[in-house]
Design a protein around this motif. Sequence first.
Motif: not given
Length: 143
Positions: A88-101
């Motif tokens: 994994x390089x990055x994990x975050x949360x989109x403005x819509x609140x949905x997580x992504x990696x």
Amino acid sequence: MIANVLKSVVFVFLCSLLITGCVANAETEVTQRIRQALTQGNHRLLASQFTNKVTIKVNNETFQYSKTQATFVMRSFFRANPAIRFEYLHQGIMKSGRPYTLGIYRTPSQTYSLALLLVPYNKDFLIEKMVFSEINGKGISSK
């Protein structure tokens, strides 16, 4: 009156910390299972993390599959592109609140960037979309 407002603010703050912590913990468990599946080329374990309909994009070909179809697609992908390593390089949360990696999937002959869009499901998260994009045709040798 000010004391009541302060109590309310503290309560809301503590609740948000608790909820954030639960989401982060569940997401961590999911991302660990996904990492294991990708590293081992385990299409069944990966498919257990899919929604009922999952979108898989490899380079410029995008298709939406049922969970069963996606299992076979990933089995074929893993056979053609066995993993040397996934990170994994990055994990975050989109403005819509949905997580992504975002990560890197390395094979003997190719290196792919991999983006995963996750959606909440019960107390867990599932993969709704996977996007593999070839970075180069050289791959990375295992060390």
